[in-house]
Design an enzyme around this catalytic site. Structure first.
Site, short mmCIF file in Angstrom:
data_model
loop_
_atom_site.label_atom_id
_atom_site.label_comp_id
_atom_site.label_asym_id
_atom_site.label_seq_id
_atom_site.Cartn_x
_atom_site.Cartn_y
_atom_site.Cartn_z
N LYS A 82 0.84 -1.19 0.00
CA LYS A 82 0.00 0.00 0.00
C LYS A 82 0.89 1.25 0.00
O LYS A 82 1.74 1.41 0.87
CB LYS A 82 -0.91 0.00 1.23
CG LYS A 82 -1.71 1.30 1.33
CD LYS A 82 -2.82 1.23 2.33
CE LYS A 82 -3.51 2.59 2.43
NZ LYS A 82 -4.66 2.57 3.31
N ARG A 116 -10.92 10.57 1.16
CA ARG A 116 -10.80 11.38 2.39
C ARG A 116 -12.09 12.19 2.58
O ARG A 116 -12.58 12.34 3.69
CB ARG A 116 -9.58 12.30 2.30
CG ARG A 116 -8.27 11.54 2.05
CD ARG A 116 -7.44 11.35 3.30
NE ARG A 116 -6.44 10.30 3.12
CZ ARG A 116 -5.19 10.49 2.69
NH1 ARG A 116 -4.78 11.72 2.40
NH2 ARG A 116 -4.36 9.48 2.56
N LYS A 153 0.91 10.48 5.22
CA LYS A 153 1.05 9.12 5.78
C LYS A 153 2.35 8.45 5.33
O LYS A 153 2.45 7.22 5.33
CB LYS A 153 -0.18 8.30 5.36
CG LYS A 153 -1.51 8.89 5.86
CD LYS A 153 -2.69 7.94 5.65
CE LYS A 153 -3.96 8.52 6.24
NZ LYS A 153 -5.12 7.60 6.13
N GLU A 198 7.34 -6.58 2.05
CA GLU A 198 6.09 -6.46 2.81
C GLU A 198 5.25 -7.74 2.68
O GLU A 198 4.72 -8.25 3.67
CB GLU A 198 5.26 -5.27 2.31
CG GLU A 198 5.77 -3.89 2.74
CD GLU A 198 5.44 -3.59 4.20
OE1 GLU A 198 4.82 -4.42 4.88
OE2 GLU A 198 5.84 -2.50 4.66
N LYS A 237 -2.37 -1.59 -3.64
CA LYS A 237 -3.23 -0.41 -3.61
C LYS A 237 -2.38 0.87 -3.70
O LYS A 237 -1.41 0.96 -2.96
CB LYS A 237 -3.99 -0.42 -2.29
CG LYS A 237 -4.90 0.77 -2.07
CD LYS A 237 -5.48 0.70 -0.70
CE LYS A 237 -6.27 1.96 -0.43
NZ LYS A 237 -6.66 2.09 0.93
N SER A 278 -10.44 5.46 -4.94
CA SER A 278 -11.34 6.57 -5.22
C SER A 278 -10.80 7.49 -6.32
O SER A 278 -11.57 7.95 -7.18
CB SER A 278 -11.57 7.37 -3.94
OG SER A 278 -10.34 7.80 -3.38
N TYR A 310 -15.52 0.77 -6.81
CA TYR A 310 -16.72 1.52 -6.45
C TYR A 310 -17.87 1.24 -7.42
O TYR A 310 -19.00 1.59 -7.13
CB TYR A 310 -16.41 3.02 -6.37
CG TYR A 310 -15.56 3.34 -5.17
CD1 TYR A 310 -16.16 3.53 -3.92
CD2 TYR A 310 -14.18 3.38 -5.25
CE1 TYR A 310 -15.38 3.79 -2.80
CE2 TYR A 310 -13.39 3.64 -4.13
CZ TYR A 310 -14.00 3.84 -2.91
OH TYR A 310 -13.23 4.07 -1.80
#
Ligand code: PBG
Length: 334
Positions: free
Chosen positions: A204, A214, A227, A243, A258, A284, A323
């Site tokens: 990610k 957000r 982040k 990871e 992602k 998104s 979505y």
């Protein structure tokens, strides 16, 4: 003289022969996109919170618990196997520790129970992270300006148990703390949830493509800083393999890449290296790109949206969170 001594030389090999008609294109096609590959993303809201609009996400509304039940029924009817749920939280319900994450009657839990009552066969994927609940918008606990790792992991294990108790089949930690998969697995097993799966957001990235999300969950204007101390640097690729190696060793059943479309190389790389179920999140911002371009007349939304999902499959994705999963399933079923 032309050397025809090995095949593949023009004109003996004409690749256009395999593209000449629809029936042979279908017979020879490599990747397939079907409704069963798709997971519908759902943004939940409290009954008194606004459904929308969500900026840049035309066509997407936040769902009340009742709306979510309807979405689940509709998704299942169209061949969708699972929903991934995310909660919108207003400022007033957020605090520094993200306490609401551990409330067994929070929006995520109420929605899961209602959906499982109405559509027991559908899979439910619960996001494990604190960002919908913290007043600083981070996925973890903030202490002296830093996101603390181990203290956050301790809270996330509790959150995973709360979600599992409410009926989530899959716990999907999206927080990127180190060691959280092992800790969550241990806690779930200890609490008797040995049957619940972990879908790790393993690869990610700290991405601008989360922008509209957000807004969707109420973190816009709340998030302090960025982040990048916990999500991956977009320049990195080998680190993604590290990871995934760790998360699988710690007990992840499936791993996620992602965002999706700008990171298709990581999907291909992960699938080739590990050969475990690989999920991708068409986030998104990717949805917004397709919608906004379609609104400007660049292309037909349906055509471009199906092409994008097909490309995830070609890259090696087993399952895609989107979505517009249910809409896409409807188009595929026509
Ligand atoms: C964070 C989380 C994010 C998304 C899902 N879970 C955003 C972030 O990491 O800031 C993004 C989803 C999307 O953009 O559609 N726990």
């Amino acid at each position: 003289m032309i050397d025809n001594s090995f095949p593949g030389r023009f004109p003996a090999t004409r690749l256009r022969r395999l593209r000449g008609q629809g029936w042979i294109r279908d017979l020879a096609a490599e990747a397939e996109l079907a409704p069963r590959h798709l997971i519908q993303a759902v943004i939940l809201r409290e009954d008194d919170a606004p459904a929308g609009p969500i900026p840049a996400m035309e066509g997407i509304k936040r769902a009340s618990v009742n709306d979510a039940v309807e979405m689940a029924q509709n998704a299942w009817k169209n061949g969708i196997k699972a929903l991934a749920l995310f909660p919108h939280t207003g400022k007033e319900a957020r605090d520094p520790e993200g306490t609401a994450a551990l409330d067994s009657d929070n929006l995520m839990c109420r929605a899961a129970r209602a959906i499982k009552d109405a559509v027991p066969q559908i899979g439910l994927i619960g996001d494990v992270a604190l960002d919908p609940y913290t007043d600083h918008g981070h996925d973890g606990l903030l202490r002296d300006g830093e996101i603390v790792n181990d203290g956050t992991v301790a809270v996330l294990t509790e959150q995973a148990v709360v979600l599992a108790s409410a009926g989530y089949d899959v716990l999907a930690p999206s927080d990127m703390m180190d060691g959280r998969i092992g800790a969550i697995r241990k806690k779930l097993d200890h609490e008797g949830f040995t049957d619940r799966m972990i879908l790790s957001y393993a690869v990610k990235y700290a991405s601008k493509f989360y922008g509209p999300y957000r807004d969707a969950i109420g973190s816009r204007g709340v998030l302090q800083g960025d982040k990048r101390t916990y999500q991956m640097d977009p320049r990195n690729s080998a680190e993604g393999n590290r990871e995934v190696t760790l998360d699988l060793a710690e007990g992840a059943d499936m791993v996620m890449v992602k965002p999706g479309m700008p990171y298709l190389d990581m999907i291909a790389r992960t699938k080739a290296a590990f050969n475990v179920p690989v999920a991708a999140f068409q986030v998104s911002g990717e949805y917004a790109m397709l919608r906004c371009a379609a609104a400007e007349g660049a292309f037909d939304f349906e055509d471009a949206a199906l092409e994008a999902l097909t490309c995830f499959r070609r890259a090696g994705t087993d399952m895609i969170i989107s979505y517009y999963a249910t809409d896409a399933a409807g188009w595929l079923n026509q």
